[in-house]
Scaffold this motif. Structure first.
Motif, PDB file in Angstrom:
ATOM      1  N   VAL A 112      27.240  48.575  42.359  1.00 32.02           N
ATOM      2  CA  VAL A 112      26.406  47.412  42.085  1.00 32.02           C
ATOM      3  C   VAL A 112      25.357  47.798  40.906  1.00 32.02           C
ATOM      4  N   ASN A 113      24.878  49.001  40.874  1.00 35.52           N
ATOM      5  CA  ASN A 113      23.994  49.409  39.750  1.00 35.52           C
ATOM      6  C   ASN A 113      24.544  49.904  38.377  1.00 35.52           C
ATOM      7  N   VAL A 114      25.617  50.131  38.601  1.00 35.77           N
ATOM      8  CA  VAL A 114      26.099  50.880  37.112  1.00 35.77           C
ATOM      9  C   VAL A 114      26.261  49.776  35.953  1.00 35.77           C
ATOM     10  N   GLU A 115      26.101  50.321  34.868  1.00 29.68           N
ATOM     11  CA  GLU A 115      25.818  49.446  33.729  1.00 29.68           C
ATOM     12  C   GLU A 115      27.163  49.188  32.905  1.00 29.68           C
ATOM     13  N   ASN A 116      28.237  49.948  33.383  1.00 28.28           N
ATOM     14  CA  ASN A 116      29.147  49.700  32.613  1.00 28.28           C
ATOM     15  C   ASN A 116      30.635  49.171  33.313  1.00 28.28           C
ATOM     16  N   VAL A 117      31.008  48.061  32.741  1.00 32.11           N
ATOM     17  CA  VAL A 117      32.165  47.420  33.436  1.00 32.11           C
ATOM     18  C   VAL A 117      33.079  48.192  34.035  1.00 32.11           C
ATOM     19  N   ALA A 118      33.697  49.114  33.394  1.00 36.98           N
ATOM     20  CA  ALA A 118      34.799  50.052  33.717  1.00 36.98           C
ATOM     21  C   ALA A 118      34.371  50.999  34.976  1.00 36.98           C
ATOM     22  N   ILE A 119      33.103  51.486  34.752  1.00 37.60           N
ATOM     23  CA  ILE A 119      32.741  52.363  35.697  1.00 37.60           C
ATOM     24  C   ILE A 119      32.498  51.770  37.236  1.00 37.60           C
ATOM     25  N   MET A 120      32.062  50.522  37.045  1.00 33.75           N
ATOM     26  CA  MET A 120      32.006  49.652  38.174  1.00 33.75           C
ATOM     27  C   MET A 120      33.251  49.449  38.764  1.00 33.75           C
ATOM     28  N   TRP A 121      34.369  49.512  37.993  1.00 33.46           N
ATOM     29  CA  TRP A 121      36.043  49.389  38.421  1.00 33.46           C
ATOM     30  C   TRP A 121      36.202  50.732  39.419  1.00 33.46           C
ATOM     31  N   ILE A 122      35.946  51.906  38.658  1.00 32.26           N
ATOM     32  CA  ILE A 122      36.145  52.984  39.204  1.00 32.26           C
ATOM     33  C   ILE A 122      35.447  53.140  40.544  1.00 32.26           C
ATOM     34  N   ALA A 123      34.022  52.797  40.687  1.00 36.96           N
ATOM     35  CA  ALA A 123      33.348  52.858  41.839  1.00 36.96           C
ATOM     36  C   ALA A 123      33.956  52.195  42.961  1.00 36.96           C
ATOM     37  N   ILE A 124      34.385  50.788  42.602  1.00 35.58           N
ATOM     38  CA  ILE A 124      34.786  49.946  43.728  1.00 35.58           C
ATOM     39  C   ILE A 124      36.311  50.491  44.089  1.00 35.58           C
ATOM     40  N   GLU A 125      37.080  51.202  43.267  1.00 36.00           N
ATOM     41  CA  GLU A 125      38.203  51.719  43.612  1.00 36.00           C
ATOM     42  C   GLU A 125      37.930  52.954  44.566  1.00 36.00           C
ATOM     43  N   GLY A 126      36.984  53.533  44.293  1.00 39.09           N
ATOM     44  CA  GLY A 126      36.572  54.861  45.064  1.00 39.09           C
ATOM     45  C   GLY A 126      36.115  54.341  46.431  1.00 39.09           C
ATOM     46  N   TRP A 137      47.487  51.082  56.332  1.00 35.88           N
ATOM     47  CA  TRP A 137      48.295  51.026  55.193  1.00 35.88           C
ATOM     48  C   TRP A 137      48.313  49.508  54.530  1.00 35.88           C
ATOM     49  N   LYS A 138      48.482  48.568  54.878  1.00 35.81           N
ATOM     50  CA  LYS A 138      48.211  47.320  54.552  1.00 35.81           C
ATOM     51  C   LYS A 138      47.024  47.108  53.670  1.00 35.81           C
ATOM     52  N   PHE A 139      45.963  47.860  54.144  1.00 35.98           N
ATOM     53  CA  PHE A 139      44.652  47.660  53.176  1.00 35.98           C
ATOM     54  C   PHE A 139      44.928  48.249  52.046  1.00 35.98           C
ATOM     55  N   VAL A 140      45.500  49.572  52.112  1.00 34.22           N
ATOM     56  CA  VAL A 140      45.495  50.256  50.911  1.00 34.22           C
ATOM     57  C   VAL A 140      46.573  49.532  49.956  1.00 34.22           C
ATOM     58  N   ILE A 141      47.640  49.238  50.360  1.00 30.85           N
ATOM     59  CA  ILE A 141      48.731  48.520  49.424  1.00 30.85           C
ATOM     60  C   ILE A 141      47.843  47.441  48.720  1.00 30.85           C
ATOM     61  N   LEU A 142      47.581  46.250  49.464  1.00 34.35           N
ATOM     62  CA  LEU A 142      47.227  45.115  49.095  1.00 34.35           C
ATOM     63  C   LEU A 142      45.933  45.252  48.116  1.00 34.35           C
ATOM     64  N   ASN A 143      44.977  45.994  48.460  1.00 35.77           N
ATOM     65  CA  ASN A 143      43.745  46.346  47.804  1.00 35.77           C
ATOM     66  C   ASN A 143      44.160  47.066  46.433  1.00 35.77           C
ATOM     67  N   SER A 144      45.292  48.019  46.490  1.00 32.69           N
ATOM     68  CA  SER A 144      45.426  48.546  45.337  1.00 32.69           C
ATOM     69  C   SER A 144      46.126  47.805  44.209  1.00 32.69           C
ATOM     70  N   VAL A 145      46.980  46.854  44.423  1.00 32.63           N
ATOM     71  CA  VAL A 145      47.405  45.852  43.635  1.00 32.63           C
ATOM     72  C   VAL A 145      46.153  44.889  43.303  1.00 32.63           C
ATOM     73  N   GLY A 146      45.288  44.378  44.083  1.00 24.76           N
ATOM     74  CA  GLY A 146      44.188  43.861  43.637  1.00 24.76           C
ATOM     75  C   GLY A 146      43.527  44.425  42.588  1.00 24.76           C
ATOM     76  N   ILE A 147      42.972  45.573  43.004  1.00 26.65           N
ATOM     77  CA  ILE A 147      42.214  46.203  42.099  1.00 26.65           C
ATOM     78  C   ILE A 147      43.105  46.765  40.735  1.00 26.65           C
ATOM     79  N   ALA A 148      44.203  46.902  40.722  1.00 23.50           N
ATOM     80  CA  ALA A 148      44.947  46.950  39.342  1.00 23.50           C
ATOM     81  C   ALA A 148      44.911  45.677  38.613  1.00 23.50           C
ATOM     82  N   LEU A 149      44.921  44.711  39.338  1.00 26.32           N
ATOM     83  CA  LEU A 149      44.977  43.389  38.419  1.00 26.32           C
ATOM     84  C   LEU A 149      43.769  43.399  37.873  1.00 26.32           C
ATOM     85  N   ALA A 150      42.378  43.811  38.717  1.00 27.64           N
ATOM     86  CA  ALA A 150      41.190  43.635  38.389  1.00 27.64           C
ATOM     87  C   ALA A 150      40.958  44.420  36.981  1.00 27.64           C
TER      88      ALA A 150
END
Lengths: 219, 493
Positions: free
Chosen positions: B122-136, B158-171
C-alpha cells in the motif's frame, strides 16, 4: 534493413513460443510437458536476448540469463522431482479432450489478436506483433489450467501464462525496469517452491495429486 | 524522510526475520507484542503526518498520500490486534500440544512477513513493485492457510494458490499494458511506473490500452478481493485457515486488493472518465452483495458465515467507490469499519473454535452466557456488520446509498433491497449463536489466551464504537482528500 530483418526474427521467436503452447496442450505425458515448457523458455530467452541486442537495452540480457537459469534449469528439475516422487506419468482423463482443446486454443489466439488490434500502432516498430502473441499465450496457459486435472499440469499452465507475460513485458514494452524483473523472478521461484510443498502434502493426505478429488469443501 | 512510514513497513519484516532466528516461545511472544505496539503507534503517527503535510515519503521508493495513509491506518490497527490475537490463539494451541515449538516459530515468521508484504504494497510508489508485494502476500498467505495440514486445509490452500496465481497473473498483464502505454509519454524508465507520474500524464494515455488494462486489473485483483464470480476460494480459505489468519485475510488482504483496484481506477478515471470503470465496479459489487446475502442462510459453519459477510462488505465498499462522489467517502469509511468489525467477529469465532473444537453454528448457541467475551465480540460485531447504528457501517451504507441515488437510482434501489435481505439473514444466524441456552460444555481456555484475545477484541470494539459516534477530524481530512483523488464520479456529466 537490420531492424526490418530483426523484427522478423523477433516475430519468429514469438511464434515459436506460441507453437510450443499448442504442443503442451496436445501432450498427455507429464514429463514431456515439462520438457516442452523448458523448450518454450529457451525460445523466450533467445527472443529476449535478440530484443536486447537490437535495441541496446542491456538489462534485458540479465532477464534472459535469469530465464535460462530459473525456467530452463531450476523449475523443470523441481517439477521432474515432483513427478518422480508422486509417481504420475500420464494425464488419463482430461476435462477437455485434445482435439477440442487445440481448437479452443486456436480460437483463443484469434481472440487475443482481435483484442490487441487497436493497441498495435502504439507499439515499437521492432516488436509490433508480440503483444497479441503474448496475450494468446497467457490465455492458452489459463485454458490449460482449467482443462487439466493433475496438479503438475496446472502448474505448467501457470508457468506458461508467466512466459506469456514475460514476452509481453520484454518484447512489446522493451522490458520492465530491472528491479521489477528480479522481483517477478523471485516471486515465481518462491511460488514454485510453495506449490512443490503443497503437492507433497496433498500426496500424503489424499494419496493422489488429482485435483478432481479435492471435493470436501462445497456448499 | 518520514520515519513513521519506514518504521511501519520495516517492523513486521524485521520481527518476522527475527522469529526465524530466535528460540523460545516467550521471546517470540514478547517480540510480537512489541510489533503490535509499534505498528499501532507508527500507524497513528503516519496518519498525523499525512494529515499535516498531505504526503509522507521515503526516498523515491515509498510514498503515502491520503489513500495510502487510510489503508495504512486499517492495516496498522487490525494488524496490531491480529498479532495480539495470534499470540493468544497459537499459545493456547501450543499448550494443548497441537503445534510444535518449530511450527509455532514458523507461524509467526510467516504471519509477520505476510503483514510486511501488505504494508509494503500500500505504500510503494512503483506500480510493478506493488504487484510484487501483493504476490508476496499471496504466497505467504498460501502457507498460512494450509498451516493445519488437515485434508480440508490443504484443499483450501491449493485452491487459494491456484486461483490467486491466475488472478495475479492477469493483474500483471494489466500492469504491463499500463506501462506499454505510459512509456511513450514518460520514456522507457521506472518513471513510467510511478503512481504520481501516471496521475500527472493520465489524460494523455491511450484510451483503449487503459480500458483493457483496467478490465485485466479488475478481474485479477478482484479475484484476490473475493468478488463474485471469482470468490470461490474465499469461503474455503477463511474457514480452514487458523483463525488469526482468517481475520487477517478478511480485514487486511481483501482490503489491500480493493486498494490495488482503486489505484488503477484513479488512473483510468482520468483517462477515460468515471463512467466506464464505475459501471464495471458497481456491477461486480452488486453481484457480490446479492450472492453473499443469499448464501448467509445456508451456512452451517460460522467461519464460512463471516467469510460470506466479507464478500458482501467488499462488494458494498466497491459499489461506493464505483458511484463516486459521496460514495467514495462512504466506501473508504466502510472499509475501515468493516475491517475492525470483521476481525473482532473472527476473534470471537476463534475463541469459540478453541473451546468447542468444531465450527457448526447450531451446536454453539448461548455464547453470551457460556463465553461472555466471545459472545459479546460476535454479537456486537454481528450487529455492526448487519449495519445497525450506532456503528460506522450504518453511516457508510447510508452515504453509499445516497451517492448511488444521485448517480443511478436503479442501483440504489437494488442496493437497499439487498442490504435489507443481508441484514435479516446475517442477524438471524448471529442471534442463533449469541443468544439462547448453552448446549455443550466445551474445553476451558488458559488465562494467557484469554488475556491476549480480550485485549485484541477490546481494542477493536473500542475503536469501532468511538469512531461510530464521532468521525475524528483528522480522519475527515484524509477522507476528503481521498474523495478529491477520485473526482466527481458517475453522477456528474
Amino acid at each position: 534493413m537490420l531492424s526490418h530483418f530483426g523484427a522478423q526474427i523477433v516475430d519468429l521467436g514469438s511464434a515459436l513460443l506460441l507453437l510450443t503452447c499448442f504442443a503442451i496442450v496436445a501432450q498427455r505425458r507429464l514429463s514431456a510437458c515439462v520438457d516442452l515448457f523448458a523448450l518454450q523458455s529457451v525460445f523466450l530467452a533467445a527472443t529476449a536476448a535478440l530484443v536486447a541486442f537490437l535495441t541496446g537495452i542491456h538489462h534485458i540480457y540479465i532477464a534472459a540469463a535469469l530465464t535460462i537459469i530459473i525456467k530452463v534449469l531450476v523449475i523443470p528439475r523441481i517439477l521432474k522431482k515432483v513427478i518422480e516422487r508422486l509417481n504420475v506419468t500420464r494425464e488419463l482423463v482430461m476435462n477437455v479432450n485434445v482435439p477440442t482443446g487445440l481448437l479452443i486454443c486456436g480460437g483463443l489466439a484469434m481472440l487475443a489478436f482481435f483484442i490487441t488490434q487497436p493497441l498495435i500502432p502504439l507499439g515499437f516498430q521492432l516488436t509490433q506483433g508480440s503483444l497479441g502473441i503474448a496475450l494468446a499465450i497467457v490465455l492458452i496457459g489459463f485454458f490449460t489450467m482449467i482443462a487439466r486435472k493433475k496438479a503438475v499440469t496446472q502448474v505448467i499452465g501457470f508457468l506458461v501464462m508467466e512466459n506469456g507475460l514475460f514476452l509481453g513485458a520484454t518484447a512489446s514494452a522493451y522490458g520492465m525496469p530491472l528491479i521489477v524483473e528480479l522481483g517477478v523472478f523471485f516471486d515465481v521461484l518462491v511460488g514454485m517452491l510453495i506449490v512443490g510443498i503443497y503437492a507433497h502434502r496433498l500426496q500424503d493426505a489424499f494419496d493422489s495429486v488429482d485435483t478432481s478429488q479435492l471435493t470436501t469443501l462445497k456448499e | 524522510m518520514a520515519w513513521p512510514l519506514l518504521i511501519l513497513v520495516a517492523t513486521p519484516l524485521l520481527v518476522g526475520l527475527a522469529c526465524l532466528l530466535v528460540r523460545g516461545r516467550r521471546l517470540i511472544e514478547v517480540l510480537q507484542c512489541c510489533q503490535a505496539g509499534t505498528m499501532l503507534v507508527s500507524a497513528a503517527l503516519l496518519v498525523d503526518w499525512v494529515v499535516g503535510q498531505q504526503e509522507a515519503s521515503v526516498d523515491a521508493l515509498l510514498r503515502a498520500d491520503a489513500l495510502s495513509a487510510w489503508f495504512d491506518l486499517i492495516l496498522g490497527i487490525v494488524g496490531a490486534t491480529g498479532t495480539l490475537f495470534a499470540v493468544g490463539y497459537l499459545g493456547e494451541e501450543y499448550d494443548r500440544q497441537h503445534v510444535t515449538p518449530r511450527r509455532h516459530r514458523l507461524f509467526f515468521a510467516q504471519f509477520d512477513l505476510y503483514l510486511a508484504a501488505m504494508l509494503l504494497a500500500v505504500n510503494v510508489e512503483n506500480v510493478a513493485i506493488m504487484w510484487i508485494a501483493i504476490e508476496g502476500s499471496t504466497l505467504s498467505a498460501a502457507m498460512l492457510i494450509g498451516f493445519e495440514r488437515s485434508k480440508a486445509a490443504l484443499e483450501a490452500g491449493w485452491k487459494f494458490v491456484i486461483l490467486n496465481s491466475v488472478g495475479i497473473a492477469l493483474a500483471l498483464f494489466g500492469t504491463i499494458l499500463v506501462y506499454y502505454s505510459s512509456e511513450h509519454l514518460l520514456g522507457v524508465t521506472s518513471e513510467a511506473l510511478r503512481w504520481s507520474e501516471l496521475y500527472r500524464v493520465a489524460d494523455g494515455l491511450d484510451q483503449t490500452a487503459i480500458k483493457l488494462a483496467f478490465v485485466f486489473v479488475l478481474i485479477g485483483y478482484g479475484t484476490k478481493a473475493g468478488l463474485v464470480p471469482m470468490h470461490t476460494w474465499l469461503p474455503d480459505a477463511h474457514a480452514e485457515a487458523p483463525t488469526p489468519v482468517s481475520a487477517m485475510l478478511s480485514a487486511n488482504m481483501l482490503t489491500l486488493a480493493v486498494y490495488a483496484i482503486l489505484r488503477f481506477k484513479a488512473v483510468a478515471d482520468r483517462t477515460v472518465g468515471p463512467a466506464f470503470t464505475g459501471k464495471l465496479v458497481v456491477g461486480l459489487g452488486l453481484l457480490s452483495v446479492a450472492v453473499a446475502a443469499i448464501f448467509f442462510l445456508v451456512q452451517r459453519d460460522y467461519k464460512r458465515l463471516f467469510a460470506y459477510s466479507s464478500i458482501e462488505h467488499i462488494g458494498i465498499a466497491l459499489l461506493g467507490f464505483g458511484v463516486g462522489g459521496i460514495g467514495v467517502f462512504g466506501g473508504a469509511w466502510h472499509l475501515l469499519n468493516h475491517a475492525l468489525a470483521k476481525s473482532a467477529a473472527f476473534y470471537g469465532a476463534g475463541l469459540v473454535l478453541l473451546r468447542h473444537e468444531h465450527k457448526l453454528v447450531e451446536r454453539v448457541s448461548g455464547l453470551l452466557r457460556s463465553m461472555p467475551l466471545a459472545g459479546a465480540a460476535i454479537l456486537l460485531s454481528g450487529v455492526a456488520l448487519a449495519g445497525m447504528p450506532p456503528f460506522g457501517l450504518f453511516a457508510s451504507e447510508v452515504l453509499i446509498a445516497a451517492g448511488a441515488f444521485t448517480a443511478r437510482p436503479d442501483v440504489a434501489y437494488a442496493f437497499l433491497a439487498l442490504l435489507a435481505l443481508a441484514f435479516a439473514t446475517l442477524l438471524y444466524q448471529v442471534f442463533r449463536m449469541a443468544l439462547g441456552e448453552p448446549v455443550e460444555p466445551g474445553r476451558a481456555l488458559g488465562w494467557p489466551c484469554r488475556l491476549f484475545t480480550a485485549t485484541a477484541v477490546g481494542v477493536n470494539l473500542a475503536v469501532l464504537g468511538l469512531i461510530g459516534l464521532q468521525v475524528p477530524s483528522g480522519f475527515n481530512t484524509l477522507l476528503s482528500a481521498i474523495v478529491r483523488i477520485f473526482g466527481p464520479g458517475m453522477g456528474s456529466p
